[in-house]
Design a protein around this motif. Structure first.
Motif, short mmCIF file in Angstrom:
data_model
loop_
_atom_site.label_atom_id
_atom_site.label_comp_id
_atom_site.label_asym_id
_atom_site.label_seq_id
_atom_site.Cartn_x
_atom_site.Cartn_y
_atom_site.Cartn_z
N THR A 181 20.32 16.75 -22.44
CA THR A 181 21.15 16.95 -23.62
C THR A 181 20.41 17.62 -24.77
OG1 THR A 181 20.56 14.72 -24.21
CG2 THR A 181 22.70 15.05 -23.17
N PHE A 182 21.11 18.54 -25.42
CA PHE A 182 20.75 19.02 -26.73
C PHE A 182 19.32 19.47 -26.86
CE2 PHE A 182 23.86 15.51 -27.31
CZ PHE A 182 24.95 16.34 -27.34
N TYR A 183 18.83 19.20 -28.05
CA TYR A 183 17.48 19.60 -28.36
C TYR A 183 16.50 18.47 -28.06
CZ TYR A 183 18.74 16.97 -32.50
OH TYR A 183 19.15 16.00 -33.35
N ALA A 184 16.98 17.46 -27.37
CA ALA A 184 16.08 16.37 -27.03
C ALA A 184 14.90 16.89 -26.23
CB ALA A 184 16.82 15.29 -26.24
N THR A 185 15.11 18.03 -25.59
CA THR A 185 14.04 18.54 -24.74
C THR A 185 13.41 19.83 -25.25
OG1 THR A 185 15.69 19.68 -23.44
CG2 THR A 185 15.04 17.51 -22.67
N LEU A 186 13.51 20.06 -26.55
CA LEU A 186 12.85 21.23 -27.10
C LEU A 186 11.37 20.95 -27.28
CD1 LEU A 186 15.29 22.42 -29.91
CD2 LEU A 186 14.92 23.42 -27.66
N SER A 187 10.57 21.99 -27.11
CA SER A 187 9.18 21.75 -27.45
C SER A 187 9.07 21.79 -28.97
CB SER A 187 8.24 22.72 -26.77
OG SER A 187 8.56 24.02 -27.06
N GLY A 188 8.02 21.15 -29.47
CA GLY A 188 7.89 20.98 -30.90
C GLY A 188 8.44 19.64 -31.34
N ARG A 189 9.17 18.98 -30.45
CA ARG A 189 9.72 17.69 -30.82
C ARG A 189 8.61 16.66 -30.89
NH1 ARG A 189 14.47 15.06 -30.98
NH2 ARG A 189 14.58 12.92 -30.25
N ARG A 190 8.69 15.79 -31.86
CA ARG A 190 7.74 14.68 -31.97
C ARG A 190 8.42 13.38 -31.58
NH1 ARG A 190 2.84 15.56 -34.75
NH2 ARG A 190 2.84 17.60 -35.76
N MET A 191 7.62 12.50 -31.02
CA MET A 191 8.11 11.16 -30.71
C MET A 191 7.03 10.17 -31.10
SD MET A 191 11.15 11.30 -29.28
CE MET A 191 11.39 9.93 -28.16
N PRO A 192 7.42 8.94 -31.40
CA PRO A 192 6.39 7.96 -31.75
C PRO A 192 5.48 7.67 -30.55
CG PRO A 192 8.58 6.96 -31.71
CD PRO A 192 8.77 8.42 -31.52
N THR A 193 4.22 7.58 -30.83
CA THR A 193 3.24 7.35 -29.77
C THR A 193 3.51 6.03 -29.05
OG1 THR A 193 1.62 8.61 -31.03
CG2 THR A 193 0.76 7.15 -29.32
N PHE A 194 3.85 4.99 -29.83
CA PHE A 194 3.91 3.66 -29.24
C PHE A 194 5.02 3.49 -28.20
CE2 PHE A 194 7.30 3.09 -32.31
CZ PHE A 194 8.13 2.13 -31.72
N ALA A 195 6.06 4.35 -28.30
CA ALA A 195 7.24 4.11 -27.48
C ALA A 195 7.40 5.11 -26.34
CB ALA A 195 8.49 4.14 -28.35
N THR A 196 6.40 5.91 -26.11
CA THR A 196 6.50 6.90 -25.04
C THR A 196 5.44 6.63 -23.99
OG1 THR A 196 5.09 8.36 -26.35
CG2 THR A 196 7.45 8.73 -26.48
N ALA A 197 5.75 7.05 -22.78
CA ALA A 197 4.80 6.83 -21.69
C ALA A 197 3.49 7.58 -21.99
CB ALA A 197 5.40 7.31 -20.38
#
Lengths: 271, 271
Positions: free
Chosen positions: A146-162
């Motif tokens: 979906t959407f831009y969930a998979t754009l590069s440049g996206r940041r995610m919190p370190t603690f909640a990602t594999a």
DNA sequence: ACGGTTGTATCGATCATCAATACTCATGCA
DNA sequence: TGCATGAGTATTGATGATCGATACAACCGT
């Protein structure tokens, strides 16, 4: 100023290095202003009027006017096709191209990731370690996503990602705890683990197994395994993620099947 | 100054609009300097020393020093891991994320492209029109592809790409000729068509067929079909590319099979 | 110890940039 | 039609941030 906080973060020692002393007198305020303007679009990704730019960048309307004119000429802003306001400009993509091209990790990773994606048939990502966040640099999609969930440049919190957890597992406890403490432990989904003790436990597991995994902590229905890419002194540089859907896989099958591949790819990129 | 030429280009009327009058007095030289520094890495994608930055950005060493310090603080530059010099910083990716997210075309295109890639099994790209160049914004790889040839942010000459020709076909002859005239018609492969008359002929074909194709003009062994995405007044905004290998397909089969899909996807995004 | 790099620091003069303000032009509402 | 609002644009002279030169420090290989 929230922007200020943004780069005070950068003074922190993400690699336990001495705090960078920045002589105030060497800091070009007027240069920074342009970037504040561009950064305003991170908060509101839509055309901004001059007044909104001024507000978003916390500068006067006059200053906004001149910065906007300048950035329009340079191509880093464009007039909105809707007639009013400005939007980020295409020229920005040239710079991200330079970034990707200048980064040896990414250059080396590209063929390996592509091969990996071919082998897995699932989404494969390369993320970069950046303190309390990870930053997706390369994303090779598979199915419909979906959407831009998979754009590069996206940041995610370190603690909640594999990938984030795999990287935290490379750090010593003190440093990992430091990052957890500074992280805003807000749930992304109902299943996000936000209890520091539990997160530490997961990190410990990742340390033991050589990879981390999360189930539906960032996106419902998604399972991800990830292994860290390390540079010298075991410092994490990034992580290889393999992401699949719980509609297609049981957690155990997914882990058993893909974790070794992630580990192998990460190892090939490390060192 | 080559950089100056770079944005004099932008004064040109890529969309037949009145030439943008930029009051010299509104142009912030010191703001522009920062971008010249970042742009230096487009020419030499490797760690640059302070002296090299100064040279590349055509500014004094002192100015380079201050700009570099500022950009280091902001995260748009990073110290090279090799110890000496600086490289583009991760923060740049945040801005490209903003760009992609702010662009409605890209937001709308993402699911369509993903679907298209699933249908085709071949590489699918979205490029944006930008005068004499096209700019790849989204790239969904399929097979093993080499290096950074498939990074988004990459630019290619309009005249030698399928998407470029499809977009030229949307313009009136005067404008298309204008672009051809200003293009540096240098061959990218032995098979690149550089004769303006032949290119015009191909554009004419594209106008007739509703799509363009190139065989090995940008990369040996590669065939690409593309259809233009247009906005109001039939102005090209971008193009959908489908790229395959001559090892897998005959030219005719490839065109017959994929051209309709490209056209359909482009139409869905147009208007 | 040398000549060549790096990156860093200091300084006063000057000129680019500042904020304030007024302007034009659309658009919307009554 | 007229007024109000918010858009972008333009102009000003005072001010102080930024300029470039230069000197310094730390490192490298010879």
């Amino acid at each position: 100023m929230s922007t200020q906080q943004g780069f005070e973060r950068r003074y922190q020692a993400p690699e336990r290095e001495p705090i960078i002393e920045v002589d105030e007198r060497l800091f070009l305020k007027s240069a920074a202003r342009s970037f504040y303007v561009l950064e305003a679009f991170a908060r509101s990704p839509r055309p901004l009027s001059l007044a909104e730019v001024a507000k978003g960048a916390k500068i006067s309307k006059s200053a906004a006017q001149r910065v906007v004119q300048t950035l329009l000429v340079l191509g880093y802003l464009e007039r909105s096709p809707t007639g009013t306001g400005v939007v980020p400009g295409r020229r920005i993509l040239d710079r991200s191209f330079d970034y990707l091209r200048s980064n040896p990790l990414i250059e080396r990773a590209t063929p390996i990731l592509t091969e990996l994606r071919k082998t897995c048939g699932e989404r494969v990502d390369l993320s970069l370690f950046d303190d309390v966040t990870i930053l997706y640099a390369i994303r090779l999609q598979s199915k419909r996503e979906t959407f831009y969930a998979t754009l590069s440049g996206r940041r995610m919190p370190t603690f909640a990602t594999a990938g984030g957890r795999a990287m935290l597992a490379c750090l010593d406890d003190r440093h990992a705890d430091d990052i957890l403490r500074r992280s805003k432990l807000a749930p992304l989904t109902p299943k996000t683990i936000v209890d520091p003790a539990l997160i530490r436990q997961r990190i410990e597991e990742a340390r033991r197994d050589g990879y981390a995994y999360v189930q539906e902590e960032a996106l419902m229905g998604e399972i991800v395994v990830a292994a860290a890419v390390v540079k010298e002194r075991n410092m994490p540089a990034g992580a290889i993620h393999i992401a699949g859907s719980l509609a297609d896989w049981s957690v155990e099958d997914f882990r058993k099947r893909f974790a070794p591949l992630a580990i192998e790819a990460a190892r090939a990129l490390s060192g």
